[in-house]
Each structure stands twice: as C-alpha cells, then as structure tokens.
Design a protein around this motif. Structure first.
Motif, PDB file in Angstrom:
ATOM      1  N   ILE A  49      57.383   3.987  45.825  1.00 34.39           N
ATOM      2  CA  ILE A  49      57.672   4.813  44.649  1.00 34.39           C
ATOM      3  C   ILE A  49      57.142   4.118  43.401  1.00 34.39           C
ATOM      4  CG2 ILE A  49      59.502   5.824  43.231  1.00 34.39           C
ATOM      5  CD1 ILE A  49      59.178   7.214  45.991  1.00 34.39           C
ATOM      6  N   GLU A  50      57.370   2.806  43.291  1.00 34.81           N
ATOM      7  CA  GLU A  50      56.905   2.039  42.130  1.00 34.81           C
ATOM      8  C   GLU A  50      55.381   2.044  42.001  1.00 34.81           C
ATOM      9  OE1 GLU A  50      58.494  -1.921  42.436  1.00 34.81           O
ATOM     10  OE2 GLU A  50      60.541  -1.155  42.588  1.00 34.81           O
ATOM     11  N   CYS A  51      54.686   2.157  43.113  1.00 29.97           N
ATOM     12  CA  CYS A  51      53.208   2.145  43.115  1.00 29.97           C
ATOM     13  C   CYS A  51      52.622   3.532  42.841  1.00 29.97           C
ATOM     14  CB  CYS A  51      52.689   1.616  44.446  1.00 29.97           C
ATOM     15  SG  CYS A  51      52.956  -0.139  44.675  1.00 29.97           S
ATOM     16  N   ASP A  52      53.463   4.475  42.479  1.00 29.39           N
ATOM     17  CA  ASP A  52      53.035   5.847  42.148  1.00 29.39           C
ATOM     18  C   ASP A  52      52.334   6.553  43.296  1.00 29.39           C
ATOM     19  OD1 ASP A  52      54.103   5.674  39.572  1.00 29.39           O
ATOM     20  OD2 ASP A  52      52.267   4.780  38.788  1.00 29.39           O
ATOM     21  N   ILE A  53      52.707   6.220  44.506  1.00 30.68           N
ATOM     22  CA  ILE A  53      52.093   6.846  45.669  1.00 30.68           C
ATOM     23  C   ILE A  53      52.447   8.328  45.747  1.00 30.68           C
ATOM     24  CG2 ILE A  53      52.187   6.876  48.203  1.00 30.68           C
ATOM     25  CD1 ILE A  53      52.289   3.763  47.968  1.00 30.68           C
ATOM     26  N   VAL A  54      53.657   8.678  45.361  1.00 30.84           N
ATOM     27  CA  VAL A  54      54.077  10.083  45.417  1.00 30.84           C
ATOM     28  C   VAL A  54      53.219  10.928  44.475  1.00 30.84           C
ATOM     29  CG1 VAL A  54      55.970  11.678  44.921  1.00 30.84           C
ATOM     30  CG2 VAL A  54      56.414   9.550  46.158  1.00 30.84           C
ATOM     31  N   GLU A  55      53.054  10.473  43.239  1.00 33.95           N
ATOM     32  CA  GLU A  55      52.252  11.226  42.269  1.00 33.95           C
ATOM     33  C   GLU A  55      50.809  11.351  42.742  1.00 33.95           C
ATOM     34  OE1 GLU A  55      54.174   8.628  41.614  1.00 33.95           O
ATOM     35  OE2 GLU A  55      55.461   9.065  39.916  1.00 33.95           O
ATOM     36  N   GLN A  56      50.296  10.280  43.305  1.00 34.24           N
ATOM     37  CA  GLN A  56      48.930  10.276  43.809  1.00 34.24           C
ATOM     38  C   GLN A  56      48.785  11.288  44.946  1.00 34.24           C
ATOM     39  OE1 GLN A  56      46.587   6.916  46.002  1.00 34.24           O
ATOM     40  NE2 GLN A  56      47.146   6.227  43.955  1.00 34.24           N
ATOM     41  N   ARG A  83      67.966   8.801  49.971  1.00 30.76           N
ATOM     42  CA  ARG A  83      68.641   9.638  48.968  1.00 30.76           C
ATOM     43  C   ARG A  83      68.402   9.152  47.537  1.00 30.76           C
ATOM     44  NH1 ARG A  83      71.489  13.615  51.009  1.00 30.76           N
ATOM     45  NH2 ARG A  83      72.435  13.422  53.048  1.00 30.76           N
ATOM     46  N   GLU A  84      68.307   7.835  47.352  1.00 29.42           N
ATOM     47  CA  GLU A  84      68.150   7.313  45.995  1.00 29.42           C
ATOM     48  C   GLU A  84      66.800   7.683  45.377  1.00 29.42           C
ATOM     49  OE1 GLU A  84      67.091   3.837  48.769  1.00 29.42           O
ATOM     50  OE2 GLU A  84      68.634   5.375  48.713  1.00 29.42           O
ATOM     51  N   HIS A  85      65.853   8.143  46.180  1.00 31.39           N
ATOM     52  CA  HIS A  85      64.528   8.502  45.657  1.00 31.39           C
ATOM     53  C   HIS A  85      64.300  10.011  45.579  1.00 31.39           C
ATOM     54  CE1 HIS A  85      63.562   4.334  45.801  1.00 31.39           C
ATOM     55  NE2 HIS A  85      63.696   4.277  47.106  1.00 31.39           N
ATOM     56  N   GLN A  86      65.212  10.786  46.110  1.00 33.26           N
ATOM     57  CA  GLN A  86      65.003  12.228  46.181  1.00 33.26           C
ATOM     58  C   GLN A  86      64.861  12.873  44.806  1.00 33.26           C
ATOM     59  OE1 GLN A  86      68.240  13.536  48.677  1.00 33.26           O
ATOM     60  NE2 GLN A  86      67.140  13.006  50.552  1.00 33.26           N
ATOM     61  N   THR A  87      65.702  12.507  43.858  1.00 31.76           N
ATOM     62  CA  THR A  87      65.628  13.095  42.520  1.00 31.76           C
ATOM     63  C   THR A  87      64.297  12.772  41.854  1.00 31.76           C
ATOM     64  OG1 THR A  87      68.021  12.927  42.297  1.00 31.76           O
ATOM     65  CG2 THR A  87      66.770  13.250  40.276  1.00 31.76           C
ATOM     66  N   GLY A  88      63.871  11.535  41.961  1.00 33.15           N
ATOM     67  CA  GLY A  88      62.589  11.139  41.384  1.00 33.15           C
ATOM     68  C   GLY A  88      61.429  11.869  42.016  1.00 33.15           C
ATOM     69  N   MET A  89      61.513  12.086  43.308  1.00 33.99           N
ATOM     70  CA  MET A  89      60.453  12.814  43.993  1.00 33.99           C
ATOM     71  C   MET A  89      60.386  14.260  43.504  1.00 33.99           C
ATOM     72  SD  MET A  89      60.749  11.226  47.841  1.00 33.99           S
ATOM     73  CE  MET A  89      59.465  12.268  48.520  1.00 33.99           C
ATOM     74  N   LYS A  91      61.276  15.333  40.547  1.00 28.37           N
ATOM     75  CA  LYS A  91      60.709  15.287  39.193  1.00 28.37           C
ATOM     76  C   LYS A  91      59.199  15.114  39.207  1.00 28.37           C
ATOM     77  CE  LYS A  91      64.816  13.466  36.913  1.00 28.37           C
ATOM     78  NZ  LYS A  91      65.416  12.302  36.238  1.00 28.37           N
ATOM     79  N   ASN A  92      58.673  14.489  40.258  1.00 27.32           N
ATOM     80  CA  ASN A  92      57.234  14.257  40.357  1.00 27.32           C
ATOM     81  C   ASN A  92      56.484  15.384  41.059  1.00 27.32           C
ATOM     82  OD1 ASN A  92      56.972  11.749  39.019  1.00 27.32           O
ATOM     83  ND2 ASN A  92      57.978  10.770  40.743  1.00 27.32           N
ATOM     84  N   GLY A  93      57.143  16.513  41.260  1.00 28.74           N
ATOM     85  CA  GLY A  93      56.454  17.688  41.793  1.00 28.74           C
ATOM     86  C   GLY A  93      56.361  17.772  43.299  1.00 28.74           C
ATOM     87  N   VAL A  94      57.172  17.004  43.995  1.00 31.27           N
ATOM     88  CA  VAL A  94      57.075  17.003  45.453  1.00 31.27           C
ATOM     89  C   VAL A  94      57.500  18.327  46.075  1.00 31.27           C
ATOM     90  CG1 VAL A  94      57.980  15.921  47.553  1.00 31.27           C
ATOM     91  CG2 VAL A  94      57.236  14.513  45.660  1.00 31.27           C
ATOM     92  N   VAL A  95      58.505  18.987  45.504  1.00 33.05           N
ATOM     93  CA  VAL A  95      58.972  20.237  46.103  1.00 33.05           C
ATOM     94  C   VAL A  95      57.845  21.275  46.104  1.00 33.05           C
ATOM     95  CG1 VAL A  95      60.607  22.148  45.912  1.00 33.05           C
ATOM     96  CG2 VAL A  95      61.388  19.806  45.543  1.00 33.05           C
ATOM     97  N   GLN A  96      57.164  21.431  44.978  1.00 33.87           N
ATOM     98  CA  GLN A  96      56.053  22.381  44.922  1.00 33.87           C
ATOM     99  C   GLN A  96      54.940  21.978  45.882  1.00 33.87           C
ATOM    100  OE1 GLN A  96      57.525  20.857  42.344  1.00 33.87           O
ATOM    101  NE2 GLN A  96      57.827  22.260  40.650  1.00 33.87           N
ATOM    102  N   ALA A  97      54.698  20.687  45.988  1.00 30.54           N
ATOM    103  CA  ALA A  97      53.675  20.187  46.906  1.00 30.54           C
ATOM    104  C   ALA A  97      54.057  20.476  48.354  1.00 30.54           C
ATOM    105  CB  ALA A  97      53.470  18.688  46.697  1.00 30.54           C
TER     106      ALA A  97
END
Length: 118
Positions: A49-56, A83-89, A91-97
C-alpha cells in the motif's frame, strides 16, 4: 513464507512497483504477477500500500491485456483481505476498478473480483 519476507527486506516490493510502472506490458504483467503472489502474505500488505501499488494497478486496468488484468484482480482480492487497508483501497478507486474487471468474460478474473468485494 520466510523467503517472501526476506525479499521484502531487500527492496523487492519497491523494485516490483517500479517494474509495474514500466511501459512494457510484459514487464508489467511479470511485476504484478509477482506482487500478487507476494500479497498472499498479509504481513506485506502495508508495504504494498505504501508503495502505491494499488493506485498504479488502477491506472493500468483499462489498457491492460487480459493476463495483466487477471494479475491485478488477484492482487486486489488478496489485499482486500486486510481490513485495515479496505477503506484506503476504496478511496483509491479500487471498487470502480473491480467493477470494470468483473465485466471481463474471464472466470478467474470474475472469481477474484467477487473475493475482493466480499
């Protein structure tokens, strides 16, 4: 599992994140396949998550070949188990993806999308 943690200590995640940003689709696919495999270890999720892999990954979906899309769907499914990363994911557009990926006529991608949304 011990080897996966050792890889992370030596900058493997950061290197794979850099390769994932490559313009070469084969390198992207290999990088995300490796990240998907490493994401089976929840202890590496924070670093990913810190390496911005999700956004990429979100940025690559629309133009990616099906193999890369499959790797990204699996990565999202594995990361969403923390679970601790779900909210951040979210916010980064994962649901639409994930919704976009779920529309692809590929059973493995659809199963990983369902897992990610569960």
């Amino acid at each position: 599992d011990e080897y996966k943690m050792e890889f992370s200590k030596h900058g493997c995640i950061e290197s794979l994140a850099a390769l994932g940003g490559s313009r070469e689709s084969e390198l992207q696919t290999l990088a995300f396949a490796s990240l998907r495999h490493l994401s089976l270890m929840s202890g590496l999720h924070s670093l990913m998550i810190e390496c911005d892999i999700v956004e990429q990954a979100v940025r690559h979906i629309s133009m990616a070949a099906e193999d890369l899309q499959c790797q990204i769907a699996g990565l999202f499914a594995n990361l969403s188990e923390s679970r601790e990363h779900q909210t951040g994911m979210v916010k980064n557009g994962v649901v639409q993806a994930i919704v976009a990926l779920a529309r692809i006529e590929n059973e493995e991608i659809q199963q990983d999308c369902a897992r990610a949304l569960a």
